[in-house]
Design a protein around this motif. Structure first.
Motif, PDB file in Angstrom:
ATOM      1  N   PHE A 239       0.826  -1.202   0.000  1.00 50.62           N
ATOM      2  CA  PHE A 239       0.000   0.000   0.000  1.00 50.62           C
ATOM      3  C   PHE A 239       0.865   1.260   0.000  1.00 50.62           C
ATOM      4  O   PHE A 239       0.575   2.245  -0.669  1.00 50.62           O
ATOM      5  CB  PHE A 239      -0.915   0.001   1.236  1.00 50.62           C
ATOM      6  CG  PHE A 239      -1.693   1.262   1.413  1.00 50.62           C
ATOM      7  CD1 PHE A 239      -2.802   1.529   0.631  1.00 50.62           C
ATOM      8  CD2 PHE A 239      -1.323   2.193   2.372  1.00 50.62           C
ATOM      9  CE1 PHE A 239      -3.518   2.698   0.785  1.00 50.62           C
ATOM     10  CE2 PHE A 239      -2.032   3.361   2.542  1.00 50.62           C
ATOM     11  CZ  PHE A 239      -3.136   3.609   1.741  1.00 50.62           C
ATOM     12  N   LEU A 240       1.978   1.214   0.741  1.00 50.75           N
ATOM     13  CA  LEU A 240       2.857   2.382   0.827  1.00 50.75           C
ATOM     14  C   LEU A 240       3.764   2.505  -0.395  1.00 50.75           C
ATOM     15  O   LEU A 240       4.478   3.482  -0.533  1.00 50.75           O
ATOM     16  CB  LEU A 240       3.726   2.291   2.082  1.00 50.75           C
ATOM     17  CG  LEU A 240       3.003   2.399   3.418  1.00 50.75           C
ATOM     18  CD1 LEU A 240       3.966   2.165   4.566  1.00 50.75           C
ATOM     19  CD2 LEU A 240       2.356   3.767   3.559  1.00 50.75           C
ATOM     20  N   GLY A 241       3.742   1.499  -1.269  1.00 49.30           N
ATOM     21  CA  GLY A 241       4.609   1.557  -2.446  1.00 49.30           C
ATOM     22  C   GLY A 241       5.980   0.982  -2.169  1.00 49.30           C
ATOM     23  O   GLY A 241       6.905   1.179  -2.955  1.00 49.30           O
ATOM     24  N   ALA A 242       6.154   0.282  -1.043  1.00 49.72           N
ATOM     25  CA  ALA A 242       7.440  -0.317  -0.720  1.00 49.72           C
ATOM     26  C   ALA A 242       7.312  -1.826  -0.639  1.00 49.72           C
ATOM     27  O   ALA A 242       8.058  -2.487   0.052  1.00 49.72           O
ATOM     28  CB  ALA A 242       7.966   0.229   0.609  1.00 49.72           C
ATOM     29  N   GLY A 243       6.345  -2.374  -1.368  1.00 52.23           N
ATOM     30  CA  GLY A 243       6.085  -3.801  -1.246  1.00 52.23           C
ATOM     31  C   GLY A 243       6.319  -4.548  -2.541  1.00 52.23           C
ATOM     32  O   GLY A 243       7.271  -4.270  -3.263  1.00 52.23           O
ATOM     33  N   LEU A 244       5.415  -5.481  -2.837  1.00 47.80           N
ATOM     34  CA  LEU A 244       5.559  -6.318  -4.017  1.00 47.80           C
ATOM     35  C   LEU A 244       5.530  -5.465  -5.283  1.00 47.80           C
ATOM     36  O   LEU A 244       4.910  -4.405  -5.302  1.00 47.80           O
ATOM     37  CB  LEU A 244       4.414  -7.339  -4.043  1.00 47.80           C
ATOM     38  CG  LEU A 244       4.404  -8.328  -2.893  1.00 47.80           C
ATOM     39  CD1 LEU A 244       3.127  -9.145  -2.913  1.00 47.80           C
ATOM     40  CD2 LEU A 244       5.616  -9.233  -2.971  1.00 47.80           C
ATOM     41  N   PRO A 245       6.222  -5.941  -6.344  1.00 47.91           N
ATOM     42  CA  PRO A 245       6.187  -5.221  -7.619  1.00 47.91           C
ATOM     43  C   PRO A 245       4.741  -5.007  -8.047  1.00 47.91           C
ATOM     44  O   PRO A 245       3.889  -5.874  -7.824  1.00 47.91           O
ATOM     45  CB  PRO A 245       6.896  -6.175  -8.582  1.00 47.91           C
ATOM     46  CG  PRO A 245       7.627  -7.155  -7.745  1.00 47.91           C
ATOM     47  CD  PRO A 245       7.025  -7.172  -6.397  1.00 47.91           C
ATOM     48  N   SER A 246       4.449  -3.862  -8.652  1.00 46.09           N
ATOM     49  CA  SER A 246       3.043  -3.480  -8.844  1.00 46.09           C
ATOM     50  C   SER A 246       2.305  -4.398  -9.808  1.00 46.09           C
ATOM     51  O   SER A 246       1.086  -4.385  -9.842  1.00 46.09           O
ATOM     52  CB  SER A 246       2.956  -2.028  -9.314  1.00 46.09           C
ATOM     53  OG  SER A 246       3.717  -1.884 -10.491  1.00 46.09           O
ATOM     54  N   GLU A 247       3.032  -5.237 -10.588  1.00 48.04           N
ATOM     55  CA  GLU A 247       2.272  -6.108 -11.495  1.00 48.04           C
ATOM     56  C   GLU A 247       1.713  -7.334 -10.775  1.00 48.04           C
ATOM     57  O   GLU A 247       0.850  -8.015 -11.299  1.00 48.04           O
ATOM     58  CB  GLU A 247       3.114  -6.524 -12.713  1.00 48.04           C
ATOM     59  CG  GLU A 247       4.341  -7.374 -12.420  1.00 48.04           C
ATOM     60  CD  GLU A 247       5.571  -6.523 -12.182  1.00 48.04           C
ATOM     61  OE1 GLU A 247       5.416  -5.309 -11.967  1.00 48.04           O
ATOM     62  OE2 GLU A 247       6.690  -7.078 -12.193  1.00 48.04           O
ATOM     63  N   ILE A 248       2.196  -7.614  -9.558  1.00 47.64           N
ATOM     64  CA  ILE A 248       1.626  -8.733  -8.795  1.00 47.64           C
ATOM     65  C   ILE A 248       0.291  -8.299  -8.196  1.00 47.64           C
ATOM     66  O   ILE A 248       0.220  -7.289  -7.512  1.00 47.64           O
ATOM     67  CB  ILE A 248       2.584  -9.185  -7.674  1.00 47.64           C
ATOM     68  CG1 ILE A 248       3.871  -9.734  -8.290  1.00 47.64           C
ATOM     69  CG2 ILE A 248       1.929 -10.246  -6.801  1.00 47.64           C
ATOM     70  CD1 ILE A 248       4.869 -10.232  -7.271  1.00 47.64           C
ATOM     71  N   PRO A 249      -0.812  -9.034  -8.449  1.00 48.10           N
ATOM     72  CA  PRO A 249      -2.106  -8.594  -7.946  1.00 48.10           C
ATOM     73  C   PRO A 249      -2.291  -8.926  -6.470  1.00 48.10           C
ATOM     74  O   PRO A 249      -2.961  -9.886  -6.118  1.00 48.10           O
ATOM     75  CB  PRO A 249      -3.096  -9.385  -8.806  1.00 48.10           C
ATOM     76  CG  PRO A 249      -2.359 -10.616  -9.194  1.00 48.10           C
ATOM     77  CD  PRO A 249      -0.910 -10.260  -9.260  1.00 48.10           C
ATOM     78  N   SER A 250      -1.681  -8.156  -5.578  1.00 48.29           N
ATOM     79  CA  SER A 250      -1.916  -8.383  -4.151  1.00 48.29           C
ATOM     80  C   SER A 250      -2.923  -7.354  -3.653  1.00 48.29           C
ATOM     81  O   SER A 250      -3.144  -6.323  -4.285  1.00 48.29           O
ATOM     82  CB  SER A 250      -0.616  -8.263  -3.353  1.00 48.29           C
ATOM     83  OG  SER A 250      -0.347  -6.916  -3.026  1.00 48.29           O
ATOM     84  N   TRP A 251      -3.555  -7.661  -2.515  1.00 50.26           N
ATOM     85  CA  TRP A 251      -4.592  -6.745  -2.005  1.00 50.26           C
ATOM     86  C   TRP A 251      -4.009  -5.365  -1.715  1.00 50.26           C
ATOM     87  O   TRP A 251      -4.640  -4.346  -1.974  1.00 50.26           O
ATOM     88  CB  TRP A 251      -5.232  -7.346  -0.745  1.00 50.26           C
ATOM     89  CG  TRP A 251      -5.996  -8.601  -1.026  1.00 50.26           C
ATOM     90  CD1 TRP A 251      -6.578  -8.944  -2.222  1.00 50.26           C
ATOM     91  CD2 TRP A 251      -6.265  -9.678  -0.136  1.00 50.26           C
ATOM     92  NE1 TRP A 251      -7.198 -10.165  -2.112  1.00 50.26           N
ATOM     93  CE2 TRP A 251      -7.028 -10.646  -0.851  1.00 50.26           C
ATOM     94  CE3 TRP A 251      -5.959  -9.929   1.194  1.00 50.26           C
ATOM     95  CZ2 TRP A 251      -7.464 -11.829  -0.267  1.00 50.26           C
ATOM     96  CZ3 TRP A 251      -6.399 -11.111   1.768  1.00 50.26           C
ATOM     97  CH2 TRP A 251      -7.139 -12.046   1.047  1.00 50.26           C
ATOM     98  N   GLY A 252      -2.794  -5.342  -1.163  1.00 52.42           N
ATOM     99  CA  GLY A 252      -2.149  -4.056  -0.884  1.00 52.42           C
ATOM    100  C   GLY A 252      -1.906  -3.271  -2.159  1.00 52.42           C
ATOM    101  O   GLY A 252      -2.160  -2.062  -2.219  1.00 52.42           O
ATOM    102  N   ASN A 253      -1.443  -3.961  -3.214  1.00 53.52           N
ATOM    103  CA  ASN A 253      -1.220  -3.277  -4.488  1.00 53.52           C
ATOM    104  C   ASN A 253      -2.519  -2.758  -5.077  1.00 53.52           C
ATOM    105  O   ASN A 253      -2.565  -1.675  -5.667  1.00 53.52           O
ATOM    106  CB  ASN A 253      -0.547  -4.224  -5.489  1.00 53.52           C
ATOM    107  CG  ASN A 253       0.964  -4.242  -5.320  1.00 53.52           C
ATOM    108  OD1 ASN A 253       1.552  -3.305  -4.770  1.00 53.52           O
ATOM    109  ND2 ASN A 253       1.584  -5.311  -5.774  1.00 53.52           N
ATOM    110  N   MET A 254      -3.598  -3.539  -4.935  1.00 52.83           N
ATOM    111  CA  MET A 254      -4.891  -3.082  -5.457  1.00 52.83           C
ATOM    112  C   MET A 254      -5.317  -1.790  -4.769  1.00 52.83           C
ATOM    113  O   MET A 254      -5.802  -0.855  -5.405  1.00 52.83           O
ATOM    114  CB  MET A 254      -5.959  -4.160  -5.229  1.00 52.83           C
ATOM    115  CG  MET A 254      -5.758  -5.404  -6.078  1.00 52.83           C
ATOM    116  SD  MET A 254      -6.963  -6.698  -5.695  1.00 52.83           S
ATOM    117  CE  MET A 254      -8.445  -6.015  -6.436  1.00 52.83           C
ATOM    118  N   MET A 255      -5.102  -1.749  -3.431  1.00 48.38           N
ATOM    119  CA  MET A 255      -5.484  -0.537  -2.695  1.00 48.38           C
ATOM    120  C   MET A 255      -4.598   0.632  -3.106  1.00 48.38           C
ATOM    121  O   MET A 255      -5.064   1.758  -3.254  1.00 48.38           O
ATOM    122  CB  MET A 255      -5.389  -0.783  -1.191  1.00 48.38           C
ATOM    123  CG  MET A 255      -6.399  -1.799  -0.701  1.00 48.38           C
ATOM    124  SD  MET A 255      -6.388  -1.973   1.091  1.00 48.38           S
ATOM    125  CE  MET A 255      -7.177  -0.461   1.593  1.00 48.38           C
TER     126      MET A 255
END
Lengths: 302, 313
Positions: A239-255
């Protein structure tokens, strides 16, 4: 006061307060605790999340990263059950594949931190010299707020699934080490351990036969909390932009993706947020139940 | 007691040193050339050289550590790679919103959570107790940023009671300042209220079994007077302790909440620094937050030794 059932968590039944002599089996007690509605719901929700994660590709989903400019911000319909996002990606498919990511992160981080923490903790608890050094390092790591430590690790190494996992595991290890160490220190003073030492039991046998088995129950309890905490940390980092690469569909990335459009399309943030919250809630409730069943001493303390 | 406080203060020094060493080691233990990591992908050879010089990377590792710790002791947290401003100055410029948010959250939490815990402890297992405990499990499990967005959706977008995001310094007037702090405070308090309410409940319940409670009841004190004057006062130590320990989750929450509500505080600064890969800033903020956490817990310890006449060392 500890005799009153309500002293424990309200979500579990007072089964552990019955007389010792008639102690029912673990499975019986687990079943009995599922009679309370929140616990039952928690089991169902978590089972559902696992089911959806495993069978995600066969549940009417489309490719979660397929971009479709024609259907940007589609509202919910027969094609897109939960609508679609800014790139026309199907939110339903992304939610289900996000469950996979969360479970992989949760299980991976739990097993790795429990295993590493167990090894370090056993040695720290058994060898006082190792203990002095190791525990000072653990104190230092624990004094750093875990999310910041994770952020620092990810920002140095770049975001991949492995670095995010490492960033989640490192701050969790000291908590496991402390738990294991305290169990070992307790066991060491037991009479049967002293007897085993006098009998000349070899060291590895001492550790595997007498030390490690005692840590299993508290580690299972701790594991469920680490599971929830790892999923939360991954979502927070993404969510903060310091996590999984944005192409991975994780819940945090979706948010994180949905934030920009929140005022117009709140669902893009709220759907993954609610699914995440339900998963965490269920894991924590089950953690509380397991703690009451497996580790009455710990349950009394909180 | 003075000697205990002194001992306690001295005991935190190795922890702080250890934090500094861990933070120092993270960068050195990361595979690859630390200078190249810091400079980013498109750094020139000149920039690399400058960073190497600045960090003393040509020196032996223990010399580097010594130099670094000595710099820390003088309050020198390094220089931002992006803006070339000293990190300590950047922190000074951004500390306002964070301090406001943290203070309002702590105050709100204590005002809400302690009464909740006492009410729950009055009749363990009763419906009030169940409600409070359910709320506490919810507060514990729903992530701060999800609560934040739900609040924005409901109270700002649907009902229009609050501005959606943003921050106004106190200088712009009390109402604009307070109005923009209310939602972030509510969002951030959730987990903290859960923690403190739970601890208040269980420590009040522990005390309720003591002899002096029976004495108080026997002399005819009302139930509320027993709860507040006898039980709560004696249950205070664990409650204050958990407020100190909770600072760790408060710090995590601050980073997230400031992002959700666009508050230009230290938490936003962390995120900005991560996106720009400005490592000295990240490092400085980690040290700042960790030291704050250690010092607050030291303060909590010292305070309750000073206030609780039963604790003697």
């Amino acid at each position: 006061m500890s005799t009153s059932p309500a002293d424990r968590n309200i979500l579990s039944t007072p089964s552990s307060d019955e007389p010792r002599s008639a102690k029912p089996s673990f499975a019986r007690r687990l079943l009995r605790s599922a009679r309370s509605l929140p616990v039952l719901v928690a089991f169902v929700v978590l089972a559902l999340v696992v089911f959806l994660a495993i069978f995600a590709p066969w549940l009417g989903t489309t490719d979660p990263i397929a971009i479709d400019p024609g259907s940007r911000f589609a509202s919910s319909s027969a094609v897109h059950w939960f609508g679609s996002d800014a790139f026309g990606r199907d939110v339903y498919s992304r939610l289900l594949h996000g469950a996979r990511v969360s479970l992989i992160v949760g299980l991976g981080a739990t097993f790795a931190s429990v295993l590493l923490g167990l090894v370090i903790g056993v040695f720290a608890g058994y060898f006082p010299r190792v203990d002095a050094v190791v525990m000072r390092v653990m104190d230092g790591v624990m004094a750093i707020p875990s999310i910041l430590l994770a952020i620092a690790l990810v920002s140095l190494t770049g975001a991949t699934l492995v670095t995010v996992l490492v960033a989640i595991i490192v701050p969790e290890i000291p908590r496991v080490v402390r738990l294991v160490r305290s169990v070992i220190l307790n066991v060491r003073s037991e009479a049967y351990v002293e007897a085993a030492i006098l009998l000349g039991t070899p060291m590895w046998r001492m550790l595997t036969r007498h030390m490690v088995p005692n840590t299993v129950a508290p580690l299972i309890v701790q594991g469920t909390f680490i599971f929830a905490s790892a999923i939360l940390t991954e979502a927070t980092l993404s969510f903060l932009g310091a996590g999984l690469p944005s192409e991975i569909p994780s819940w945090g990335n979706m948010m994180a993706d949905g934030r920009t459009y929140f005022q117009l399309y709140p669902g893009l943030v709220l759907y993954p947020g609610i699914v995440l919250a339900l998963t965490l809630l269920s894991s924590n409730i089950i953690g509380d139940v397991l703690r009451d069943l497996l580790d009455p001493k710990m349950a009394k303390r909180t | 007691m003075i000697s205990y406080i002194l001992k306690r203060v001295i005991a935190t020094l190795p922890v702080m040193l250890m934090v500094a060493i861990v933070v120092f080691a993270i960068l050195r233990l990361t595979p690859g050339d630390p200078a190249a990591i810091l400079a980013g992908d498109d750094a020139s050879g000149e920039q690399l050289e400058r960073i190497r010089q600045m960090m003393g990377l040509d020196q032996p590792i223990l010399t580097q550590l010594y130099v670094w710790v000595r710099q820390l002791l003088t309050g020198d947290l390094g220089v931002s790679l992006l803006s070339n401003t000293p990190v300590i100055q950047m922190i000074g410029a951004r500390v306002g919103p964070t301090l406001s948010l943290a203070l309002s959250t702590i105050i709100f939490t204590v005002l809400v959570a302690v009464p909740m815990g006492v009410i729950a402890a009055r009749r363990p297992g009763g419906w009030l107790d169940r409600t409070v405990m359910t709320f506490s499990v919810l507060g514990f499990s729903i992530p701060t940023f999800v609560v934040g967005y739900l609040l924005i959706y409901w109270l700002a977008l649907k009902l229009g009671w609050f501005p959606v995001q943003g921050y106004a310094p106190l200088a712009k007037g009390v109402w604009p300042y307070a109005q923009r702090l209310i939602l972030p405070t509510l969002a951030l308090s959730g987990i903290y209220i859960a923690l403190v309410a739970r601890m208040t409940r269980s420590s009040v319940m522990d005390v309720m079994g003591e002899d002096f409670i029976r004495t108080a009841r026997a002399k005819g004190a009302t139930e509320w007077s027993v709860l507040l004057r006898h039980a709560l006062r004696n249950a205070a130590v664990p409650i204050v302790t958990v407020i100190g320990i909770g600072i760790a989750s408060l710090i995590t929450g601050v980073v997230v909440t400031e992002s959700v509500f666009n508050l230009p505080g230290l938490g936003r600064l962390v995120v900005e620094a991560v996106l720009a890969r400005d490592y000295p800033v990240i490092q400085g903020l980690i040290l700042l937050f960790s030291f704050t956490y250690i010092l607050i817990n030291l303060l909590v310890d010292v305070l309750y030794t000073a206030f609780d006449p039963r604790i003697r060392y």
